[in-house]
Design a protein around this motif. Structure first.
Motif, PDB file in Angstrom:
ATOM      1  N   ALA A  35       0.387  -1.432   0.016  1.00  0.00           N
ATOM      2  CA  ALA A  35       0.332  -0.437   0.211  1.00  0.00           C
ATOM      3  C   ALA A  35       1.135   1.464   0.182  1.00  0.00           C
ATOM      4  CB  ALA A  35      -0.648   0.263   0.824  1.00  0.00           C
ATOM      5  N   GLY A  36       1.484   0.941   0.661  1.00  0.00           N
ATOM      6  CA  GLY A  36       2.794   2.328   0.541  1.00  0.00           C
ATOM      7  C   GLY A  36       3.149   2.844  -1.097  1.00  0.00           C
ATOM      8  N   ALA A  37       3.743   1.591  -1.132  1.00  0.00           N
ATOM      9  CA  ALA A  37       4.707   1.768  -2.957  1.00  0.00           C
ATOM     10  C   ALA A  37       3.399   2.562  -3.334  1.00  0.00           C
ATOM     11  CB  ALA A  37       5.076   0.331  -3.296  1.00  0.00           C
ATOM     12  N   VAL A  38       1.856   1.745  -3.512  1.00  0.00           N
ATOM     13  CA  VAL A  38       0.930   2.633  -4.820  1.00  0.00           C
ATOM     14  C   VAL A  38       1.048   3.466  -4.481  1.00  0.00           C
ATOM     15  CG1 VAL A  38      -0.934   2.022  -4.723  1.00  0.00           C
ATOM     16  CG2 VAL A  38      -0.022   0.225  -4.455  1.00  0.00           C
ATOM     17  N   GLN A  39       0.865   3.837  -2.445  1.00  0.00           N
ATOM     18  CA  GLN A  39       0.643   5.251  -2.169  1.00  0.00           C
ATOM     19  C   GLN A  39       1.709   6.566  -3.407  1.00  0.00           C
ATOM     20  OE1 GLN A  39       1.516   6.403   2.586  1.00  0.00           O
ATOM     21  NE2 GLN A  39       0.514   8.426   1.939  1.00  0.00           N
ATOM     22  N   SER A  40       2.362   6.268  -2.969  1.00  0.00           N
ATOM     23  CA  SER A  40       3.860   6.622  -3.039  1.00  0.00           C
ATOM     24  C   SER A  40       3.572   6.994  -4.743  1.00  0.00           C
ATOM     25  CB  SER A  40       5.512   5.878  -3.109  1.00  0.00           C
ATOM     26  OG  SER A  40       5.652   5.984  -2.017  1.00  0.00           O
ATOM     27  N   ALA A  41       3.202   6.039  -6.212  1.00  0.00           N
ATOM     28  CA  ALA A  41       2.870   6.275  -7.017  1.00  0.00           C
ATOM     29  C   ALA A  41       2.059   7.260  -7.559  1.00  0.00           C
ATOM     30  CB  ALA A  41       2.512   4.711  -7.766  1.00  0.00           C
ATOM     31  N   LEU A  42       1.244   7.338  -6.889  1.00  0.00           N
ATOM     32  CA  LEU A  42       0.004   7.989  -6.877  1.00  0.00           C
ATOM     33  C   LEU A  42       0.550   9.607  -7.003  1.00  0.00           C
ATOM     34  CD1 LEU A  42      -2.846   5.863  -5.340  1.00  0.00           C
ATOM     35  CD2 LEU A  42      -2.462   6.720  -8.197  1.00  0.00           C
ATOM     36  N   ALA A  43      -0.779  10.293  -6.829  1.00  0.00           N
ATOM     37  CA  ALA A  43      -0.841  11.822  -6.495  1.00  0.00           C
ATOM     38  C   ALA A  43      -0.848  11.779  -5.062  1.00  0.00           C
ATOM     39  CB  ALA A  43      -2.227  12.186  -6.914  1.00  0.00           C
ATOM     40  N   PRO A  44       0.254  12.713  -5.104  1.00  0.00           N
ATOM     41  CA  PRO A  44       0.670  13.510  -3.463  1.00  0.00           C
ATOM     42  C   PRO A  44      -0.286  14.004  -2.963  1.00  0.00           C
ATOM     43  CG  PRO A  44       2.172  14.923  -5.606  1.00  0.00           C
ATOM     44  CD  PRO A  44       0.800  14.010  -5.246  1.00  0.00           C
ATOM     45  N   GLY A  45      -0.431  13.545  -1.648  1.00  0.00           N
ATOM     46  CA  GLY A  45      -1.977  14.388  -0.557  1.00  0.00           C
ATOM     47  C   GLY A  45      -2.475  12.983   0.204  1.00  0.00           C
ATOM     48  N   LEU A  46      -2.318  11.926  -1.004  1.00  0.00           N
ATOM     49  CA  LEU A  46      -3.712  11.067  -0.686  1.00  0.00           C
ATOM     50  C   LEU A  46      -3.095  10.178   0.429  1.00  0.00           C
ATOM     51  CD1 LEU A  46      -6.563   9.431  -2.355  1.00  0.00           C
ATOM     52  CD2 LEU A  46      -5.067   8.063  -3.713  1.00  0.00           C
ATOM     53  N   ALA A  47      -3.945  10.120   1.292  1.00  0.00           N
ATOM     54  CA  ALA A  47      -3.790   8.790   2.882  1.00  0.00           C
ATOM     55  C   ALA A  47      -3.471   7.748   2.487  1.00  0.00           C
ATOM     56  CB  ALA A  47      -5.091   9.669   3.852  1.00  0.00           C
ATOM     57  N   TYR A  48      -2.612   7.699   3.332  1.00  0.00           N
ATOM     58  CA  TYR A  48      -2.059   6.111   3.500  1.00  0.00           C
ATOM     59  C   TYR A  48      -3.458   5.316   3.590  1.00  0.00           C
ATOM     60  CZ  TYR A  48      -0.285   1.238   4.923  1.00  0.00           C
ATOM     61  OH  TYR A  48       0.187   0.314   4.487  1.00  0.00           O
ATOM     62  N   LYS A  49      -4.475   5.547   4.830  1.00  0.00           N
ATOM     63  CA  LYS A  49      -5.611   4.888   4.856  1.00  0.00           C
ATOM     64  C   LYS A  49      -6.623   5.118   3.810  1.00  0.00           C
ATOM     65  CE  LYS A  49      -8.823   4.271   8.398  1.00  0.00           C
ATOM     66  NZ  LYS A  49      -9.297   5.225   9.666  1.00  0.00           N
ATOM     67  N   THR A  50      -6.236   5.696   2.440  1.00  0.00           N
ATOM     68  CA  THR A  50      -7.720   5.790   2.288  1.00  0.00           C
ATOM     69  C   THR A  50      -7.490   4.632   0.875  1.00  0.00           C
ATOM     70  OG1 THR A  50      -8.121   7.801   1.943  1.00  0.00           O
ATOM     71  CG2 THR A  50      -8.627   7.040  -0.368  1.00  0.00           C
ATOM     72  N   VAL A  51      -5.489   4.679   0.942  1.00  0.00           N
ATOM     73  CA  VAL A  51      -5.654   3.513  -0.111  1.00  0.00           C
ATOM     74  C   VAL A  51      -5.271   2.361  -0.154  1.00  0.00           C
ATOM     75  CG1 VAL A  51      -2.935   2.969  -1.899  1.00  0.00           C
ATOM     76  CG2 VAL A  51      -3.837   5.429  -1.254  1.00  0.00           C
ATOM     77  N   LEU A  52      -5.179   1.785   1.027  1.00  0.00           N
ATOM     78  CA  LEU A  52      -4.875   0.171   2.487  1.00  0.00           C
ATOM     79  C   LEU A  52      -6.325   0.807   1.723  1.00  0.00           C
ATOM     80  CD1 LEU A  52      -3.763  -1.344   3.593  1.00  0.00           C
ATOM     81  CD2 LEU A  52      -4.344  -0.648   5.616  1.00  0.00           C
ATOM     82  N   THR A  53      -7.681   1.181   2.090  1.00  0.00           N
ATOM     83  CA  THR A  53      -9.039   0.635   2.433  1.00  0.00           C
ATOM     84  C   THR A  53      -9.608  -0.265   0.632  1.00  0.00           C
ATOM     85  OG1 THR A  53      -9.269   2.603   4.234  1.00  0.00           O
ATOM     86  CG2 THR A  53     -11.302   2.071   2.431  1.00  0.00           C
ATOM     87  N   VAL A  54      -8.889   0.692  -0.334  1.00  0.00           N
ATOM     88  CA  VAL A  54      -9.380   0.639  -1.509  1.00  0.00           C
ATOM     89  C   VAL A  54      -8.973  -0.597  -2.254  1.00  0.00           C
ATOM     90  CG1 VAL A  54      -8.890   1.647  -4.226  1.00  0.00           C
ATOM     91  CG2 VAL A  54      -9.515   3.164  -1.790  1.00  0.00           C
ATOM     92  N   LEU A  55      -7.529  -0.770  -1.996  1.00  0.00           N
ATOM     93  CA  LEU A  55      -6.331  -2.045  -2.126  1.00  0.00           C
ATOM     94  C   LEU A  55      -7.140  -3.239  -1.680  1.00  0.00           C
ATOM     95  CD1 LEU A  55      -3.151  -0.706  -1.526  1.00  0.00           C
ATOM     96  CD2 LEU A  55      -4.054  -2.183  -3.655  1.00  0.00           C
ATOM     97  N   GLY A  56      -8.554  -2.969  -0.721  1.00  0.00           N
ATOM     98  CA  GLY A  56      -8.764  -3.612  -0.047  1.00  0.00           C
ATOM     99  C   GLY A  56     -10.105  -4.401  -0.312  1.00  0.00           C
TER     100      GLY A  56
END
Length: 126
Positions: A35-56
């Motif tokens: 999730a951290g790597a995905v978050q880094s590849a996306l637009a800045p400012g997107l919360a880690y928890k949001t990325v983790l939720t969408v991945l789930g």
């Protein structure tokens, strides 16, 4: 009450767009990502928890596989999702009376990066 419903609809649409962005990142990298790597590849400012939720959510829908990597999970697209998407496009083409019009509408709906990727694929003959 109607205002809340509209807000939910807007959130769902934003979530759908974020799902598509995350899937695009995972397809482009071609290897499992945390999730951290995905978050880094996306637009800045997107919360880690949001990325983790969408991945789930994507995993629950069967679009992603996940494997344990240390204390985290690494996600990758299921190969079946690419095949299903290709089959949906083929079905849309087969149902249309004007295949060129269907393709034109599809290309017009692409963002510039996807359009460039498609042009590159067509030029390379893959």
């Amino acid at each position: 009450m109607a205002h809340d419903s509209g807000s939910e609809h807007a959130d769902r649409r934003a979530s759908g767009a974020l799902e598509a962005e995350i899937m695009a990142v995972l397809w482009s990298v071609g290897e499992p990502m945390t999730a951290g790597a995905v978050q880094s590849a996306l637009a800045p400012g997107l919360a880690y928890k949001t990325v983790l939720t969408v991945l789930g959510r994507l995993h629950a829908k069967g679009m992603l596989e996940r494997e344990r990597v240390g204390r985290a999970h690494a996600y990758r697209p299921r190969q079946e999702t690419a095949q299903a998407s290709a089959e949906q496009m083929k079905t849309a083409l087969d149902r249309g009376h004007d295949r060129a019009a269907v393709l034109q509408r599809f290309v017009q709906s692409l963002d510039p990066a996807d359009e460039a990727a498609l042009r590159s694929l067509l030029a390379s003959g893959e």
